[in-house]
Design a protein around this motif. Structure first.
Motif, PDB file in Angstrom:
ATOM      1  N   TYR A  48       0.831  -1.203   0.000  1.00  0.00           N
ATOM      2  CA  TYR A  48       0.000   0.000   0.000  1.00  0.00           C
ATOM      3  C   TYR A  48       0.862   1.247   0.000  1.00  0.00           C
ATOM      4  O   TYR A  48       0.622   2.198  -0.739  1.00  0.00           O
ATOM      5  N   LEU A  51       2.490   1.958  -3.145  1.00  0.00           N
ATOM      6  CA  LEU A  51       1.519   2.436  -4.127  1.00  0.00           C
ATOM      7  C   LEU A  51       1.297   3.938  -4.006  1.00  0.00           C
ATOM      8  O   LEU A  51       1.065   4.617  -5.003  1.00  0.00           O
ATOM      9  N   TRP A  63       2.857   0.260 -11.212  1.00  0.00           N
ATOM     10  CA  TRP A  63       1.461   0.146 -10.821  1.00  0.00           C
ATOM     11  C   TRP A  63       0.820   1.503 -10.584  1.00  0.00           C
ATOM     12  O   TRP A  63      -0.366   1.671 -10.776  1.00  0.00           O
ATOM     13  N   LYS A  65       1.005   3.966 -12.226  1.00  0.00           N
ATOM     14  CA  LYS A  65       0.816   4.717 -13.462  1.00  0.00           C
ATOM     15  C   LYS A  65      -0.648   4.928 -13.793  1.00  0.00           C
ATOM     16  O   LYS A  65      -0.959   5.462 -14.851  1.00  0.00           O
ATOM     17  N   SER A  66      -1.558   4.453 -12.929  1.00  0.00           N
ATOM     18  CA  SER A  66      -2.977   4.588 -13.204  1.00  0.00           C
ATOM     19  C   SER A  66      -3.314   6.030 -13.554  1.00  0.00           C
ATOM     20  O   SER A  66      -3.072   6.933 -12.769  1.00  0.00           O
ATOM     21  N   PRO A  67      -3.834   6.259 -14.757  1.00  0.00           N
ATOM     22  CA  PRO A  67      -4.107   7.641 -15.150  1.00  0.00           C
ATOM     23  C   PRO A  67      -5.155   8.292 -14.261  1.00  0.00           C
ATOM     24  O   PRO A  67      -5.123   9.506 -14.059  1.00  0.00           O
ATOM     25  N   TYR A  68      -6.051   7.477 -13.715  1.00  0.00           N
ATOM     26  CA  TYR A  68      -7.099   8.053 -12.867  1.00  0.00           C
ATOM     27  C   TYR A  68      -6.494   8.665 -11.625  1.00  0.00           C
ATOM     28  O   TYR A  68      -6.856   9.746 -11.200  1.00  0.00           O
ATOM     29  N   LEU A  69      -5.553   7.902 -11.044  1.00  0.00           N
ATOM     30  CA  LEU A  69      -4.901   8.371  -9.829  1.00  0.00           C
ATOM     31  C   LEU A  69      -4.248   9.716 -10.094  1.00  0.00           C
ATOM     32  O   LEU A  69      -4.438  10.688  -9.364  1.00  0.00           O
ATOM     33  N   ASP A  71      -4.760  11.844 -12.595  1.00  0.00           N
ATOM     34  CA  ASP A  71      -5.734  12.884 -12.930  1.00  0.00           C
ATOM     35  C   ASP A  71      -6.434  13.388 -11.683  1.00  0.00           C
ATOM     36  O   ASP A  71      -6.641  14.589 -11.520  1.00  0.00           O
ATOM     37  N   ALA A  72      -6.801  12.438 -10.823  1.00  0.00           N
ATOM     38  CA  ALA A  72      -7.539  12.837  -9.629  1.00  0.00           C
ATOM     39  C   ALA A  72      -6.688  13.745  -8.768  1.00  0.00           C
ATOM     40  O   ALA A  72      -7.154  14.784  -8.285  1.00  0.00           O
ATOM     41  N   ALA A  75      -6.293  17.108 -10.510  1.00  0.00           N
ATOM     42  CA  ALA A  75      -7.511  17.916 -10.471  1.00  0.00           C
ATOM     43  C   ALA A  75      -7.731  18.488  -9.082  1.00  0.00           C
ATOM     44  O   ALA A  75      -8.273  19.580  -8.931  1.00  0.00           O
ATOM     45  N   TRP A  76      -7.323  17.778  -8.102  1.00  0.00           N
ATOM     46  CA  TRP A  76      -7.593  18.205  -6.732  1.00  0.00           C
ATOM     47  C   TRP A  76      -6.602  19.259  -6.292  1.00  0.00           C
ATOM     48  O   TRP A  76      -6.955  20.232  -5.639  1.00  0.00           O
ATOM     49  N   ASN A  84       0.522  10.380  -2.571  1.00  0.00           N
ATOM     50  CA  ASN A  84      -0.906  10.110  -2.424  1.00  0.00           C
ATOM     51  C   ASN A  84      -1.211   9.734  -0.972  1.00  0.00           C
ATOM     52  O   ASN A  84      -0.671   8.756  -0.455  1.00  0.00           O
ATOM     53  N   ILE A  86      -4.011   8.729   0.508  1.00  0.00           N
ATOM     54  CA  ILE A  86      -5.096   7.794   0.844  1.00  0.00           C
ATOM     55  C   ILE A  86      -4.568   6.437   1.322  1.00  0.00           C
ATOM     56  O   ILE A  86      -5.004   5.947   2.358  1.00  0.00           O
ATOM     57  N   PRO A  87      -3.586   5.814   0.605  1.00  0.00           N
ATOM     58  CA  PRO A  87      -3.090   4.531   1.108  1.00  0.00           C
ATOM     59  C   PRO A  87      -2.462   4.656   2.489  1.00  0.00           C
ATOM     60  O   PRO A  87      -2.636   3.770   3.337  1.00  0.00           O
TER      61      PRO A  87
END
Lengths: 129, 528
Positions: A48, A51, A63, A65-69, A71-72, A75-76, A84, A86-87
């Motif tokens: 975690y 990540l 791992w 490389k998730s574009p959503y991560l 982008d999110a 954007a924030w 990050n 959250i983990p």
């Protein structure tokens, strides 16, 4: 080789996971079982935290490389430079849970030793069938 | 539809009341039971309000955004929900009313049962754990977030480990240790699966993760998205492994047979009746259908054969082991394992009919197994008998308890007007429709085996005369005198839950349309 080195966190995590599972299944001492359980949990925490490592806009592991991560986060915060959170937050809670379970299980181990006079799971057999 | 504050107030209220329980117990010892009963009654009312709101909404789902009122933001520009979302669909609300109903009855039952089992100074802690357990389970059924899922799973898990150990003796300590280690192992598998899901979808929201998985498996998905398919497969495997441990499918079933009989009887009723389903099968359904979209054909033909093999092993194996048991509660626990196989059979079909049967059987099994464990507890409370062979003639001593037990046992076998028959009927017709004759054979065989072990108990209780060797009158030429049957029934606060559940077993069998309406709509929402 390069892939393994760039994903070394996850490789170590999987090795720890295997060690934990091995200890949980094949060791007969109650303490060793609890130790194996903690190793198992640590392996998940390591994954975690690896990540969540998105450093200086350069992604350290494949791992993440998730574009959503990405982008999110962008954007924030309006920028890509951050770890990050959250983990980390999730794992902070999971560590507390693990401490609870370990403390509770150790108190059960004390009781088990009082009742059975041994810590060998092969000899703790009040329940059968 | 917009959610209500009750979705947060329900678990938080229960946690707060659990937190104040030791204080109340220290202050006035007699107050702890009324407070626990009041808290669970309040949670019952709250969960009915949530259920009514869900069922009256047009799409059958309500969403509550935690912290919306001060941030004013619900979604990111990418469409991802912000923060923690409590999202309850019809299946979750249906589970919620079962949880709070059964917990209320178990709390009522504990009032007389618990003081004879655990020392007086520990009763406050028993109610604390019971309320935490209820809070964890009701949180599990209404949440829509992986983070909350893990937290509530562990909250209910740890309190259930402690509840198993609370009657401190040899058996319960050993059972609790096994249960704690294996249950934690299951949660670690789930945590690892959630990690892979989070890594590939980038969100902790269950329902947004579902849309991301749809994007990953879309036929025209770009290359960098198809790369994540393997992560999803691995996550599915880890989650299935975790839920198999949590819901005691056959090769990993041993903890259930130890832990459920060792707990105090009201807790056994909760563990067997509802906890093993809310933490195992309910979330297996939730993950497979709502999140992974197993019915959309993303995973080829792998899932049904795997689940059918596990179903066969679990349904037959659980029943065969149950026949060999001498302890009544242990036999009931093995019967629970067999019933998990039944419920899995409906999931394995991946069709609307199968899911309808499964969810209906989850509901009916909660009623039946709750009833049977509470009956076993009433017998233990009054006579201290735990072995089946010692139950001779107990049907005349405790007619109400054994009458309720008989109705529960008949429902478990699947005798027509009772509720067990209805859900088995739907499972059988669904497997016939889906073209799996092997499942019909397995389910019927398992029902016949259930008849063997349940009728043995009923037969010993009613048709074998009690031990008479003390009553042979030697002076009368060895003639056997009639044994006087004195009725020694359990106290009224233990009989009320039994009678409520018995009436529910009969009512839900005859008027099966009432739950079926809810269940089939819940299955439709899941397969949307």
């Amino acid at each position: 080789m390069k892939t393994i080195l760039s994903n070394i966190d996850y490789v170590v995590s999987v090795i720890l996971f295997t060690i934990g599972l091995y200890g949980l299944v094949f060791k007969h001492n109650v303490f060793k079982k609890l130790l194996a359980l903690n190793i198992l949990e640590t392996s998940v925490y390591l994954s975690y935290i690896a990540l969540g490592d998105v450093r200086l806009g350069k992604i350290t592991t494949s791992w993440a490389k998730s574009p959503y991560l990405k982008d999110a986060i962008a954007a924030w915060t309006g920028k890509e430079i951050m770890v990050n959170p959250i983990p980390t937050g999730l794992i902070l809670t999971a560590i507390v849970v693990c401490v609870c379970i370990t403390a509770f299980s150790l108190s059960l181990v004390v009781k088990l030793y009082q009742y059975f006079g041994t810590l060998d799971t092969r000899k703790i057999t009040a329940l059968k069938g | 539809m917009e959610g209500t504050h009750l979705q947060v107030l329900l678990p938080v209220g229960l946690i707060v009341s659990a937190f104040f329980m030791p204080v109340i117990f220290r202050w006035r010892r007699k107050l702890s039971e009324p407070v626990a009963i009041a808290a669970s009654l309040l949670s019952l009312i709250f969960s009915w309000l949530i259920f009514l709101r869900v069922i009256s909404s047009s799409e059958g789902t309500i969403q509550y955004f935690l912290g919306y009122s001060w941030s004013g933001l619900r979604y990111l520009p990418t469409g991802e929900p912000i923060g923690i979302v409590m999202r309850t669909d019809l299946l979750g609300a249906f589970m919620l009313i079962q949880i709070s109903g059964l917990c209320f009855l178990a709390t009522l039952y504990s009032k007389r049962y618990v003081p004879h089992l655990i020392p007086e100074e520990k009763i406050g802690f028993y109610y604390t754990l019971l309320l935490l357990f209820t809070a964890g389970m009701s949180g599990l059924s209404i949440t829509g977030d992986f983070f909350n899922f893990y937290i509530f799973l562990e909250l209910s898990g740890i309190s259930s480990y402690a509840l198993v150990a609370i009657s401190t003796n040899k058996e319960s300590t050993e059972a609790a240790f096994k249960y704690a280690v294996i249950g934690t192992m299951g949660s670690i598998f789930l945590l690892f699966g959630i990690l892979l899901l989070y890594a590939s979808t980038g969100t902790l929201n269950m329902f947004y993760a579902a849309t991301q998985i749809d994007k990953i498996f879309a036929p025209d998905a770009p290359l960098y998205l198809t790369h994540f398919r393997y992560h999803i497969y691995a996550a599915l495997g880890l989650l299935i492994a975790g839920f198999s441990i949590k819901s005691a499918f056959f090769p990993v079933h041993a903890w259930l047979a130890d832990a459920h009989p060792a707990a105090p009887s009201p807790v056994s009723a909760l563990l067997s009746g509802i906890f093993v389903k809310i933490s195992g099968l309910f979330y297996l359904i939730r993950f497979l259908f709502t999140i992974f979209g197993a019915h959309k054909g993303y995973y080829g033909f792998f899932l049904p054969p795997f689940f059918i093999v596990v179903t066969i092993l679990t349904a037959i194996g659980g029943s065969v082991f149950a026949i060999a048991q001498t302890n009544l509660k242990r036999m009931l626990a093995f019967s629970t394992i067999a019933q998990m196989g039944y419920i899995l059979a409906g999931i394995a079909l991946i069709s609307k009919d199968g899911l309808t049967g499964s969810i209906l059987h989850i509901f009916n099994h909660a009623l039946m197994k709750g009833l049977l464990f509470l009956c076993a507890g009433a017998i233990i409370y009054k006579t201290g008998i735990r072995n089946i062979s010692d139950l001779r003639g107990i049907g005349y001593k405790m007619p109400v308890t054994m009458g309720c037990f008989t109705i529960g046992a008949l429902a478990m076998m699947g005798i027509p007007p009772l509720c067990g028959f209805m859900s088995k009927w739907y499972l059988l017709t669904a497997s016939a429709k889906a073209g799996y004759p092997i499942l019909i054979v397995v389910l019927l065989t398992s029902s016949l085996l259930a008849a063997i072990y349940y009728l043995r108990v009923v037969g010993i209780a009613f048709f074998v005369p009690p031990a008479r060797h003390n009553n042979i009158n030697k002076t009368n030429g060895g003639q056997i005198q009639e044994v006087e049957h004195r009725i020694e029934e359990a106290p009224i606060s233990m009989l009320i839950p039994l009678i409520c559940l018995t009436l529910a077993v009969i009512f839900m069998g005859i008027f099966v349309r009432i739950p079926l309406k809810v269940v089939s709509r819940a299955a439709e929402i899941l397969l949307k």
